[in-house]
Design an enzyme around this catalytic site. Structure first.
Site, short mmCIF file in Angstrom:
data_model
loop_
_atom_site.label_atom_id
_atom_site.label_comp_id
_atom_site.label_asym_id
_atom_site.label_seq_id
_atom_site.Cartn_x
_atom_site.Cartn_y
_atom_site.Cartn_z
N GLY A 37 -9.28 1.87 -12.39
CA GLY A 37 -9.86 1.25 -13.59
C GLY A 37 -10.06 2.23 -14.73
O GLY A 37 -10.16 1.83 -15.89
N SER A 38 -10.11 3.53 -14.42
CA SER A 38 -10.17 4.54 -15.49
C SER A 38 -8.77 4.94 -15.92
O SER A 38 -8.51 5.12 -17.12
CB SER A 38 -10.91 5.79 -14.99
OG SER A 38 -12.23 5.48 -14.66
N SER B 17 -12.55 9.44 -16.02
CA SER B 17 -13.08 8.97 -14.73
C SER B 17 -14.47 8.39 -14.97
O SER B 17 -15.38 9.11 -15.40
CB SER B 17 -13.17 10.11 -13.72
OG SER B 17 -13.91 9.68 -12.58
N ARG C 45 -13.71 -0.83 -13.52
CA ARG C 45 -12.76 -1.79 -14.09
C ARG C 45 -13.42 -2.74 -15.08
O ARG C 45 -12.73 -3.35 -15.91
CB ARG C 45 -12.07 -2.57 -12.97
CG ARG C 45 -13.00 -3.40 -12.13
CD ARG C 45 -12.26 -3.93 -10.91
NE ARG C 45 -13.09 -4.81 -10.09
CZ ARG C 45 -14.01 -4.43 -9.24
NH1 ARG C 45 -14.27 -3.14 -9.09
NH2 ARG C 45 -14.70 -5.31 -8.54
N GLU D 207 -8.70 -6.29 -7.03
CA GLU D 207 -10.08 -5.83 -6.83
C GLU D 207 -11.11 -6.97 -6.94
O GLU D 207 -12.09 -6.98 -6.21
CB GLU D 207 -10.42 -4.72 -7.82
CG GLU D 207 -9.64 -3.45 -7.55
CD GLU D 207 -10.04 -2.29 -8.45
OE1 GLU D 207 -11.19 -1.84 -8.37
OE2 GLU D 207 -9.19 -1.85 -9.25
N HIS E 259 18.05 -5.36 -12.72
CA HIS E 259 19.06 -4.50 -12.13
C HIS E 259 18.84 -4.28 -10.64
O HIS E 259 19.49 -3.45 -10.02
CB HIS E 259 19.09 -3.16 -12.87
CG HIS E 259 19.44 -3.35 -14.32
ND1 HIS E 259 20.73 -3.37 -14.78
CD2 HIS E 259 18.65 -3.62 -15.39
CE1 HIS E 259 20.73 -3.61 -16.09
NE2 HIS E 259 19.48 -3.76 -16.47
N LYS F 44 -13.13 6.19 -0.05
CA LYS F 44 -13.67 7.36 -0.75
C LYS F 44 -14.63 8.13 0.14
O LYS F 44 -14.63 9.36 0.16
CB LYS F 44 -14.37 6.94 -2.05
CG LYS F 44 -13.41 6.55 -3.17
CD LYS F 44 -14.10 6.30 -4.50
CE LYS F 44 -13.10 5.94 -5.59
NZ LYS F 44 -13.68 5.79 -6.91
C1 F6R Z 1 -13.55 0.20 -9.23
C2 F6R Z 1 -12.25 0.55 -9.79
C3 F6R Z 1 -11.46 1.67 -9.19
C4 F6R Z 1 -11.89 3.03 -9.77
C5 F6R Z 1 -11.08 4.17 -9.16
C6 F6R Z 1 -11.34 5.52 -9.80
O1 F6R Z 1 -14.16 -0.76 -10.06
O2 F6R Z 1 -11.83 -0.08 -10.70
O3 F6R Z 1 -10.11 1.42 -9.43
O4 F6R Z 1 -11.69 3.01 -11.16
O5 F6R Z 1 -11.37 4.25 -7.80
O6 F6R Z 1 -12.70 5.78 -9.94
P1 F6R Z 1 -13.27 6.26 -11.35
O7 F6R Z 1 -12.90 5.18 -12.31
O8 F6R Z 1 -14.73 6.39 -11.15
O9 F6R Z 1 -12.59 7.56 -11.65
#
Ligand code: F6R
Length: 326
Positions: free
Chosen positions: A36-37, A76, A128, A209, A225, A320
């Site tokens: 999401g970032s 992030s 997100r 998600e 293609h 994570k």
């Molecule tokens: C959770 C989401 C994930 C995080 C990804 C990276 O809502 O969208 O895709 O964005 O795990 O974490 P960040 O964004 O904190 O670097």
């Protein structure tokens, strides 16, 4: 999650009003981030007039130091994402200038300690759901570095507000409900090209998600293609299983636009063509935002129909934790 999505126009406006003064001029940018970032880098690249690249992995690409006057932008939301921090470390070791977008965590600490340009976005959201803060901030940074055409953030705010409407009852909701009715129980394939491929990727990840459902992206003209062959022998076998949504923009190059209909006929042999969604607005960012918000609403509607909690991302959190990230 619905109340978070309702704040998207406010998020774009917040980013439009940011004072971004300390960014060094750059000849290119490499935006590093995940999920999401990370998509904020794709959005910024779509709004860029200069070379803006996106990196979603550990470290940096080997060619990063050879970019013309590069700046590395680390995005992030949590500030603790392993891949993004690894990219920052690699940039630091290579002596590249760094800027950051985060709501806290290690990335914010590093940026503060090292005196890097830092945009601190409001915390407390799922990354997100902070799409407007994150994408808006990265776009403002590339603008401040001299690499953006126009930000389009005010227009993105007003188009998104219109599509959402009061209490999410705007025209975007009606369109999303219709599409979600057809997509429910199906695997979504989102077809796009160029800028709309970025929107297609946002739809895919939001359906993943929020609705906890698989979804895939198909990008034209490349899919013509290879992928089109993959649909020809299915007959009607997958028609109940796969639903295709085409994300369109009337500024598509004519030769790309001409490909959507014949490609959809080939896919229609095996999959259900659910519909087309057209970008609205003038600026690149607003057009992308107008498509993205409909995908957000589709994903929420799918979540409701499937009876799943759109906010929880247990699988991502579990992974994570297993890998030792906080
Ligand atoms: C959770 C989401 C994930 C995080 C990804 C990276 O809502 O969208 O895709 O964005 O795990 O974490 P960040 O964004 O904190 O670097």
């Amino acid at each position: 999650m619905e109340s978070m999505i309702q704040t998207l126009p406010t998020q774009y406006r917040w980013a439009a009003e940011l004072e971004v003064t300390e960014m060094p001029p750059a000849g290119s940018a490499l935006v590093c981030g995940m999920g999401g970032s990370g998509i904020s880098g794709d959005v910024a690249a779509a709004a860029a007039k200069g070379p803006v690249f996106v990196h979603k992995d550990f470290g940096l690409p080997a060619w990063a130091p050879s970019l013309p006057t590069p700046i590395v932008i680390a995005a992030s939301y949590s500030g603790n994402t392993e891949e993004t921090l690894s990219a920052v470390e690699a940039a630091r070791s290579a002596g590249l200038p760094i800027a950051a977008v985060s709501s806290g965590g290690r990335l914010s600490e590093l940026a503060t300690d090292e005196g890097w340009p830092l945009i601190s976005v409001p915390g407390g959201l799922q990354p997100r759901a902070a799409f407007g803060y994150l994408a808006g901030s990265v776009v403002r940074l590339i603008e401040a570095a001299g690499l953006a055409y126009e930000t389009g953030l005010d227009e993105a705010a007003s188009i998104t507000a219109t599509l959402l409407g009061e209490g999410l009852q705007g025209p975007g909701r009606r369109l999303a409900d219709d599409l979600a009715e057809e997509l429910a129980g199906r695997i979504a394939v989102l077809m796009g090209s160029g800028r709309t491929a970025v929107a297609a990727y946002r739809w895919k990840t939001q359906i993943n998600e929020n609705a906890k459902s698989p979804a895939f992206v198909s990008v034209l003209p490349e899919a013509d293609h290879n992928e089109v062959e993959g649909w020809t022998t299915l007959g009607t076998a997958l028609r109940r299983t796969v639903g295709v949504v085409m994300l369109r923009d009337d500024s598509e190059p004519p030769r790309v636009a001409a490909r959507f209909q014949p490609t959809s006929l080939l896919l229609g042999g095996g999959a259900t063509i659910v519909g087309e969604v057209w970008a609205q607005g003038t600026s690149r960012l607003a057009r992308l935002a107008s498509l993205a918000v409909v995908g957000d609403l589709v994903s929420l509607r799918l979540a409701r129909m499937a009876g799943v909690d759109p906010v929880a991302v247990d699988a991502i959190q579990q992974l994570k934790q297993t890998l030792g990230e906080s």
